[in-house]
Design a protein around this motif. Structure first.
Motif, mmCIF file in Angstrom:
data_model
loop_
_atom_site.group_PDB
_atom_site.id
_atom_site.type_symbol
_atom_site.label_atom_id
_atom_site.label_comp_id
_atom_site.label_asym_id
_atom_site.label_seq_id
_atom_site.Cartn_x
_atom_site.Cartn_y
_atom_site.Cartn_z
ATOM 1 N N GLY A 25 -16.457 -68.815 66.147
ATOM 2 C CA GLY A 25 -16.071 -67.773 65.211
ATOM 3 C C GLY A 25 -17.251 -67.255 64.408
ATOM 4 O O GLY A 25 -17.998 -68.050 63.823
ATOM 5 N N PRO A 26 -17.451 -65.934 64.342
ATOM 6 C CA PRO A 26 -18.600 -65.373 63.610
ATOM 7 C C PRO A 26 -18.555 -65.652 62.110
ATOM 8 O O PRO A 26 -19.591 -65.748 61.463
ATOM 9 N N ARG A 27 -17.350 -65.801 61.536
ATOM 10 C CA ARG A 27 -17.244 -66.060 60.097
ATOM 11 C C ARG A 27 -17.971 -67.352 59.727
ATOM 12 O O ARG A 27 -18.751 -67.388 58.771
ATOM 13 N N TYR A 28 -17.738 -68.411 60.487
ATOM 14 C CA TYR A 28 -18.363 -69.704 60.199
ATOM 15 C C TYR A 28 -19.857 -69.679 60.493
ATOM 16 O O TYR A 28 -20.657 -70.249 59.741
ATOM 17 N N VAL A 29 -20.243 -69.046 61.594
ATOM 18 C CA VAL A 29 -21.657 -69.019 61.973
ATOM 19 C C VAL A 29 -22.485 -68.299 60.909
ATOM 20 O O VAL A 29 -23.533 -68.798 60.469
ATOM 21 N N VAL A 30 -22.013 -67.132 60.475
ATOM 22 C CA VAL A 30 -22.743 -66.377 59.447
ATOM 23 C C VAL A 30 -22.747 -67.143 58.127
ATOM 24 O O VAL A 30 -23.774 -67.214 57.438
ATOM 25 N N LEU A 31 -21.614 -67.742 57.762
ATOM 26 C CA LEU A 31 -21.530 -68.473 56.500
ATOM 27 C C LEU A 31 -22.505 -69.644 56.464
ATOM 28 O O LEU A 31 -23.284 -69.794 55.514
ATOM 29 N N ILE A 32 -22.486 -70.480 57.506
ATOM 30 C CA ILE A 32 -23.327 -71.680 57.515
ATOM 31 C C ILE A 32 -24.807 -71.318 57.518
ATOM 32 O O ILE A 32 -25.603 -71.871 56.744
ATOM 33 N N THR A 33 -25.193 -70.362 58.367
ATOM 34 C CA THR A 33 -26.612 -69.994 58.448
ATOM 35 C C THR A 33 -27.079 -69.305 57.173
ATOM 36 O O THR A 33 -28.236 -69.484 56.748
ATOM 37 N N SER A 34 -26.197 -68.552 56.512
ATOM 38 C CA SER A 34 -26.570 -67.912 55.245
ATOM 39 C C SER A 34 -26.688 -68.945 54.122
ATOM 40 O O SER A 34 -27.571 -68.840 53.269
ATOM 41 N N LEU A 35 -25.792 -69.937 54.118
ATOM 42 C CA LEU A 35 -25.897 -71.018 53.134
ATOM 43 C C LEU A 35 -27.223 -71.759 53.292
ATOM 44 O O LEU A 35 -27.926 -72.038 52.312
ATOM 45 N N VAL A 36 -27.564 -72.073 54.538
ATOM 46 C CA VAL A 36 -28.833 -72.753 54.815
ATOM 47 C C VAL A 36 -30.001 -71.899 54.334
ATOM 48 O O VAL A 36 -30.937 -72.395 53.691
ATOM 49 N N SER A 37 -29.947 -70.603 54.608
ATOM 50 C CA SER A 37 -31.031 -69.699 54.203
ATOM 51 C C SER A 37 -31.158 -69.632 52.689
ATOM 52 O O SER A 37 -32.276 -69.654 52.146
ATOM 53 N N THR A 61 -37.390 -73.364 59.612
ATOM 54 C CA THR A 61 -35.942 -73.574 59.576
ATOM 55 C C THR A 61 -35.213 -72.298 59.178
ATOM 56 O O THR A 61 -34.128 -72.005 59.694
ATOM 57 N N LEU A 62 -35.809 -71.518 58.275
ATOM 58 C CA LEU A 62 -35.240 -70.215 57.927
ATOM 59 C C LEU A 62 -35.153 -69.302 59.155
ATOM 60 O O LEU A 62 -34.170 -68.577 59.338
ATOM 61 N N GLY A 63 -36.173 -69.340 59.993
ATOM 62 C CA GLY A 63 -36.171 -68.542 61.221
ATOM 63 C C GLY A 63 -35.080 -68.991 62.186
ATOM 64 O O GLY A 63 -34.446 -68.159 62.853
ATOM 65 N N ILE A 64 -34.866 -70.316 62.255
ATOM 66 C CA ILE A 64 -33.783 -70.833 63.105
ATOM 67 C C ILE A 64 -32.445 -70.275 62.626
ATOM 68 O O ILE A 64 -31.626 -69.804 63.425
ATOM 69 N N ALA A 65 -32.214 -70.315 61.318
ATOM 70 C CA ALA A 65 -30.953 -69.812 60.768
ATOM 71 C C ALA A 65 -30.843 -68.300 60.921
ATOM 72 O O ALA A 65 -29.781 -67.774 61.284
ATOM 73 N N GLY A 66 -31.937 -67.596 60.676
ATOM 74 C CA GLY A 66 -31.911 -66.133 60.724
ATOM 75 C C GLY A 66 -31.594 -65.575 62.087
ATOM 76 O O GLY A 66 -30.989 -64.493 62.204
ATOM 77 N N GLY A 67 -31.968 -66.280 63.140
ATOM 78 C CA GLY A 67 -31.720 -65.783 64.488
ATOM 79 C C GLY A 67 -30.248 -65.662 64.841
ATOM 80 O O GLY A 67 -29.867 -64.884 65.723
ATOM 81 N N PHE A 68 -29.393 -66.410 64.144
ATOM 82 C CA PHE A 68 -27.958 -66.380 64.439
ATOM 83 C C PHE A 68 -27.255 -65.138 63.880
ATOM 84 O O PHE A 68 -26.210 -64.737 64.384
ATOM 85 N N VAL A 125 -30.361 -67.479 45.032
ATOM 86 C CA VAL A 125 -29.089 -67.611 44.313
ATOM 87 C C VAL A 125 -28.143 -66.465 44.675
ATOM 88 O O VAL A 125 -26.940 -66.676 44.863
ATOM 89 N N LEU A 126 -28.681 -65.249 44.792
ATOM 90 C CA LEU A 126 -27.841 -64.117 45.186
ATOM 91 C C LEU A 126 -27.235 -64.332 46.576
ATOM 92 O O LEU A 126 -26.088 -63.946 46.829
ATOM 93 N N THR A 127 -27.981 -64.957 47.460
ATOM 94 C CA THR A 127 -27.460 -65.261 48.790
ATOM 95 C C THR A 127 -26.289 -66.229 48.713
ATOM 96 O O THR A 127 -25.282 -66.064 49.417
ATOM 97 N N LEU A 128 -26.405 -67.230 47.870
ATOM 98 C CA LEU A 128 -25.324 -68.209 47.717
ATOM 99 C C LEU A 128 -24.077 -67.556 47.118
ATOM 100 O O LEU A 128 -22.948 -67.861 47.529
ATOM 101 N N VAL A 129 -24.262 -66.649 46.162
ATOM 102 C CA VAL A 129 -23.122 -65.914 45.605
ATOM 103 C C VAL A 129 -22.474 -65.059 46.684
ATOM 104 O O VAL A 129 -21.250 -64.983 46.813
ATOM 105 N N TRP A 130 -23.309 -64.399 47.471
ATOM 106 C CA TRP A 130 -22.802 -63.568 48.576
ATOM 107 C C TRP A 130 -21.984 -64.403 49.560
ATOM 108 O O TRP A 130 -20.965 -63.933 50.089
ATOM 109 N N CYS A 131 -22.390 -65.651 49.816
ATOM 110 C CA CYS A 131 -21.655 -66.519 50.738
ATOM 111 C C CYS A 131 -20.217 -66.745 50.267
ATOM 112 O O CYS A 131 -19.281 -66.777 51.077
#
Length: 408
Positions: A25-37, A61-68, A125-131
């Motif tokens: 599911g794209p919802r989980y993939v985007v959420l997890i990789t954005s949280l990591v970022s 590691t940011l690059g690994i997450a960003g690729g998703f 922090v803005l990324t975490l709020v966005w998540c």
């Protein structure tokens, strides 16, 4: 090393990002990789104080997450966007460009007032709020969303029909990799990314080295090409949707016609840039027009994989993006080769001709061999077998006497 470490694994995770989104599911993939970022961005100042190798690890590691991210978003779009509104959905992904421009604008004042570490803390922090907002608003499909109306859900599902299903299996790689329309899409996407990397790396270097004007030093001017692409991508997206809704062109005709704007015209502007002379204003205008016209990519290479196989849109985009990202390695190398003996117009002319040629040749190849039709391999085998079974049952029913059916 620190800057480049982000890209070491980015093409690999881009390749598998779509498949992960289609499976879990794209919802989980985007959420997890954005949280990591977000977390890693907040931790970057601490890593910097520890050792530069720690920053390399964080960036890697940011690059690994960003690729998703982008392949997963394309998988999400395939499940949500009706065909007559797909242009607006895809153009909304240009929000990444807006994020880039806003980050450039905000980090300078943050560093001056609060120190360099704040340039990492605030975006993180803005990324975490966005998540949190993402988790509340987004669902993998209309059927799973708890807050949309029944009317909206029915409208989207009826518009999509049976082209998109919640896939759990692997994509049909043999059919995909032997498909000429898919090859045409990859070449078109490669040409687009070549042009983008060319403008981002070679364009500013040309203006600074040959014209003596440091484009990246002027914040507003350096953002103009990106803002032009962002603005025009929305215009092109709405225009394409209007054409589709009124049946003025077929999907294939739209994809091929707008290659004129997304690839051929930007290529022509690159050629004209060589003959702009020492006019800084004209050079900046041509770079801006080239990037702006490329906003039509929302109707060509950024949407064609959705046409070919909505079930595997994320996987197709991931494959194309993994291959296309190699353009970022080649454009600086080609520039360095031709300008090794000087930075005059004569040395730069072949660099721009090559950049323009890749743009234009990619478009011509797609015009001849590309299509906007959904391919047979979009439908999983079990669906095909189920359809065959239905046809067989229908045929048997037609051949069976009415008296036998009644007794049964």
């Amino acid at each position: 090393m620190i800057i480049g470490s982000y890209f070491w694994c980015y093409p690999v995770t881009s390749l598998i990002g779509g498949m992960a989104a289609e499976r879990w599911g794209p919802r989980y993939v985007v959420l997890i990789t954005s949280l990591v970022s977000g977390v890693l961005t907040v931790l970057t100042p601490a890593a910097a104080r520890l050792h530069y190798i720690a920053i390399v690890v964080v960036r890697f590691t940011l690059g690994i997450a960003g690729g998703f991210i982008y392949p997963a978003l394309h998988a999400l779009i395939a499940r949500w966007s009706p065909p007559t509104e797909k242009g607006k959905f895809v153009s909304a992904m240009m929000g990444g460009t807006m994020g880039t421009v806003m980050t450039w604008s905000v980090t300078g004042p943050l560093v001056e007032k609060f120190g360099w570490a704040s340039a990492f803390y605030v975006p993180g922090v803005l990324t975490l709020v966005w998540c949190a907002v993402w988790w509340y608003i987004v669902a993998d499909s209309p059927a799973e969303h708890p807050r949309i109306s029944d009317k909206e859900r029915k409208y989207i599902q009826d518009a999509l029909g049976d082209k998109v299903k919640k896939s759990k299996g692997l994509p049909p790689f043999k059919s995909i990799l032997t498909s000429l329309p898919f090859l045409a899409m990859i070449i078109l996407h490669y040409g687009n990314l070549w042009g983008l990397y060319f403008i981002m790396t070679v364009g500013p270097k040309f203006v600074s080295s040959v014209l003596g004007f440091q484009l990246s030093a002027a914040g507003v001017i350096s953002a103009l090409p990106y803002l032009a692409r962002l603005f025009l991508s929305v215009i092109f997206g709405v225009l394409g949707d209007c054409i589709m809704a009124r049946n003025l062109m077929t999907t294939t005709q739209i994809r091929k016609f707008f290659c004129l704007f997304s690839h051929i015209i930007p290529g022509v502007f690159l050629i004209l840039l060589v003959y702009a002379g020492c006019s800084t204003a004209l050079s900046v205008a041509l770079i801006t027009l080239s990037m702006g016209a490329n906003g039509a990519a929302t109707l060509t290479n950024l949407q064609n994989h959705q046409d070919l196989a909505p079930n595997y849109a994320g996987s197709l985009y991931g494959i194309a993006n993994a291959i296309g990202s190699t353009a970022g390695f080649f454009t600086p190398m080609i520039t360095a080769y031709f300008t090794r003996s000087g930075n005059g117009f004569e040395q730069w002319r072949p660099v721009f001709f090559i950049g323009a040629s890749v743009y234009i040749v990619a478009a011509i190849f797609f015009i001849f061999f590309g299509t906007g039709e959904t391919q047979d391999w979009n439908f999983p085998k079990d669906d095909e077998e189920s359809e065959k079974s239905k046809k067989t049952d229908l045929k048997d029913a037609k051949d069976t006497p009415l008296s036998v059916i009644s007794s049964k």
